[in-house]
Design an enzyme around this catalytic site. Structure first.
Site, PDB file in Angstrom:
ATOM      1  N   LYS A 226     -95.748  55.687  49.208  1.00  0.00           N
ATOM      2  CA  LYS A 226     -95.644  54.216  49.156  1.00  0.00           C
ATOM      3  C   LYS A 226     -96.976  53.534  48.836  1.00  0.00           C
ATOM      4  CE  LYS A 226     -91.716  54.183  52.141  1.00  0.00           C
ATOM      5  NZ  LYS A 226     -90.864  53.486  53.082  1.00  0.00           N
TER       6      LYS A 226
ATOM      7  N   ASP B   7     -88.994  47.156  53.139  1.00  0.00           N
ATOM      8  CA  ASP B   7     -88.869  47.877  54.421  1.00  0.00           C
ATOM      9  C   ASP B   7     -89.039  46.955  55.624  1.00  0.00           C
ATOM     10  OD1 ASP B   7     -88.419  50.460  53.525  1.00  0.00           O
ATOM     11  OD2 ASP B   7     -90.552  50.942  53.425  1.00  0.00           O
TER      12      ASP B   7
HETATM   13  P1  NDP Z   1     -96.742  58.390  55.498  1.00  0.00           P
HETATM   14  O1  NDP Z   1     -96.872  59.750  54.923  1.00  0.00           O
HETATM   15  O2  NDP Z   1     -97.380  57.249  54.818  1.00  0.00           O
HETATM   16  O3  NDP Z   1     -97.301  58.411  57.033  1.00  0.00           O
HETATM   17  C1  NDP Z   1     -96.918  59.431  57.897  1.00  0.00           C
HETATM   18  C2  NDP Z   1     -97.508  59.173  59.279  1.00  0.00           C
HETATM   19  O4  NDP Z   1     -96.943  60.153  60.152  1.00  0.00           O
HETATM   20  C3  NDP Z   1     -99.016  59.299  59.382  1.00  0.00           C
HETATM   21  O5  NDP Z   1     -99.499  58.352  60.314  1.00  0.00           O
HETATM   22  C4  NDP Z   1     -99.195  60.724  59.920  1.00  0.00           C
HETATM   23  O6  NDP Z   1    -100.379  60.894  60.687  1.00  0.00           O
HETATM   24  C5  NDP Z   1     -98.014  60.819  60.828  1.00  0.00           C
HETATM   25  N1  NDP Z   1     -97.560  62.181  61.114  1.00  0.00           N
HETATM   26  C6  NDP Z   1     -96.996  63.056  60.254  1.00  0.00           C
HETATM   27  N2  NDP Z   1     -96.657  64.203  60.885  1.00  0.00           N
HETATM   28  C7  NDP Z   1     -97.017  64.023  62.182  1.00  0.00           C
HETATM   29  C8  NDP Z   1     -96.943  64.854  63.335  1.00  0.00           C
HETATM   30  N3  NDP Z   1     -96.413  66.083  63.287  1.00  0.00           N
HETATM   31  N4  NDP Z   1     -97.401  64.357  64.508  1.00  0.00           N
HETATM   32  C9  NDP Z   1     -97.919  63.106  64.581  1.00  0.00           C
HETATM   33  N5  NDP Z   1     -98.027  62.280  63.521  1.00  0.00           N
HETATM   34  C10 NDP Z   1     -97.590  62.736  62.334  1.00  0.00           C
HETATM   35  O7  NDP Z   1     -95.154  58.167  55.667  1.00  0.00           O
HETATM   36  P2  NDP Z   1     -94.309  56.810  55.639  1.00  0.00           P
HETATM   37  O8  NDP Z   1     -95.000  55.786  56.481  1.00  0.00           O
HETATM   38  O9  NDP Z   1     -93.952  56.462  54.243  1.00  0.00           O
HETATM   39  O10 NDP Z   1     -92.917  57.263  56.334  1.00  0.00           O
HETATM   40  C11 NDP Z   1     -92.905  57.608  57.700  1.00  0.00           C
HETATM   41  C12 NDP Z   1     -91.470  57.868  58.175  1.00  0.00           C
HETATM   42  O11 NDP Z   1     -90.656  56.696  58.105  1.00  0.00           O
HETATM   43  C13 NDP Z   1     -90.745  58.954  57.352  1.00  0.00           C
HETATM   44  O12 NDP Z   1     -90.099  59.799  58.256  1.00  0.00           O
HETATM   45  C14 NDP Z   1     -89.726  58.152  56.545  1.00  0.00           C
HETATM   46  O13 NDP Z   1     -88.569  58.924  56.272  1.00  0.00           O
HETATM   47  C15 NDP Z   1     -89.401  56.998  57.502  1.00  0.00           C
HETATM   48  N6  NDP Z   1     -88.900  55.802  56.815  1.00  0.00           N
HETATM   49  C16 NDP Z   1     -87.628  55.333  57.037  1.00  0.00           C
HETATM   50  C17 NDP Z   1     -87.159  54.184  56.411  1.00  0.00           C
HETATM   51  C18 NDP Z   1     -85.789  53.679  56.680  1.00  0.00           C
HETATM   52  O14 NDP Z   1     -85.289  52.863  55.891  1.00  0.00           O
HETATM   53  N7  NDP Z   1     -85.160  54.050  57.769  1.00  0.00           N
HETATM   54  C19 NDP Z   1     -87.983  53.456  55.466  1.00  0.00           C
HETATM   55  C20 NDP Z   1     -89.315  53.974  55.347  1.00  0.00           C
HETATM   56  C21 NDP Z   1     -89.733  55.132  55.961  1.00  0.00           C
HETATM   57  P3  NDP Z   1    -101.800  61.349  60.020  1.00  0.00           P
HETATM   58  O15 NDP Z   1    -102.416  60.084  59.488  1.00  0.00           O
HETATM   59  O16 NDP Z   1    -102.541  61.929  61.164  1.00  0.00           O
HETATM   60  O17 NDP Z   1    -101.473  62.340  58.940  1.00  0.00           O
END
Ligand code: NDP
Length: 263
Positions: free
Chosen positions: A63, A99
């Site tokens: 994104k 979103d």
């Molecule tokens: P990003 O990749 O931008 O961010 C992911 C975040 O998750 C980061 O803060 C990362 O931390 C953290 N993270 C990943 N794995 C772990 C873990 N095992 N433990 C702790 N923290 C973790 O993703 P998005 O923001 O684009 O999406 C996030 C979620 O939201 C996804 O699951 C997506 O499917 C969902 N979503 C749902 C929507 C809906 O309409 N329902 C719309 C948009 C998103 P770090 O910085 O440390 O890597």
């Protein structure tokens, strides 16, 4: 026939093709919507133009790359630097964020929320935390790694790493991490997360279509909670209005899109 898609990685779980195709079919709109696994976010624009797409949704982890790929950004996306919907306007990529409004729509039954703890600091966290603050709520952010918190600190949010999570009550705990999406991980260490959930009033997960370990914990403590399905619906309705150039009312699209959730 116009071609639309969702870009993401992983993307096989996405319900967006079903949702948007249901609307196109029910309303007789000449469009079709597919899914594309995009491994390298820097190839987003090239892929979009090569495939002659009319519009896309963008999901994890692209994104922020989507924001950078666009020729012009409109509306709320400008405030957060995160784009989840792109429209092809005469060969130019125009970026939007649907979103945040989708999420606000999804939590309307949670009453009296004043404080929110957002788990995660990615693109979704940025959009939702900024919108929640605009709605007058006190929003704190916790993230696994420290680097991504800097921009939230600069923007005036209270931030924590797992090492500094406070053991206090929040009205809403919101998981925006991808922990639990295609694994069985908790978004924060269990010994820190459990007492937070126990003290909270409501919980919500952006992930949809499964009871994540986070939501299992919320159920253990009988906290009213929801997954990301209504958020998905809310953002999808707004994206569909953009795809169909406002040819239909939002209520009409919502009714048709909701039907796809029955499959
Ligand atoms: P990003 O990749 O931008 O961010 C992911 C975040 O998750 C980061 O803060 C990362 O931390 C953290 N993270 C990943 N794995 C772990 C873990 N095992 N433990 C702790 N923290 C973790 O993703 P998005 O923001 O684009 O999406 C996030 C979620 O939201 C996804 O699951 C997506 O499917 C969902 N979503 C749902 C929507 C809906 O309409 N329902 C719309 C948009 C998103 P770090 O910085 O440390 O890597």
């Amino acid at each position: 026939m116009k071609l639309f898609a969702i870009f993401g990685n992983p993307v096989s779980h996405s319900r967006s093709p079903l949702m948007h195709n249901s609307v196109f079919k029910a309303l007789g709109y000449k469009g079709t919507y597919t899914r594309i696994k995009l491994e390298d976010g820097s190839k987003l624009k090239k892929t979009f133009l090569n495939l002659k797409l009319s519009g896309v949704n963008v999901t994890v982890p692209h994104k922020e790359a989507a924001f950078n790929a666009c020729d012009e950004i409109r509306g709320f996306a400008n405030k957060v630097g995160v784009v989840n919907t792109i429209i092809n306007e005469n060969g130019k990529l125009i970026g939007y964020n649907t979103d945040a409004d989708g999420f606000i729509y999804s939590i309307k039954e949670f009453k009296g929320i004043k404080t929110v703890l957002v788990l995660g600091a990615g693109g979704t966290a940025k959009a939702l935390s900024t919108k929640l603050r605009e709605e007058g709520l006190d929003v704190s952010i916790v993230n696994r790694s420290e680097g991504r918190l800097k921009e939230y600190q600069d923007d005036g949010f209270t931030t924590f790493t797992h090492k500094t999570i406070p053991n206090k009550a929040f009205d809403l705990i919101l998981n925006t991490t991808s922990a639990g999406l295609s694994d069985e991980n908790y978004p924060a260490p269990l010994n820190l997360l459990e007492p937070l959930i126990e003290k909270s009033t409501y919980c919500a997960d952006a992930i949809y279509g499964k009871v994540t370990p986070f939501l299992q914990l919320c159920n253990k403590y009988n906290k009213p909670n929801k997954d990301g399905a209504d958020m998905l619906l809310g953002q999808g309705v707004l994206a569909s209005m953009l795809f169909t150039q406002n040819a239909y009312k939002s209520e009409t699209i919502e009714d048709k899109m909701k039907e796809s959730f029955l499959f």
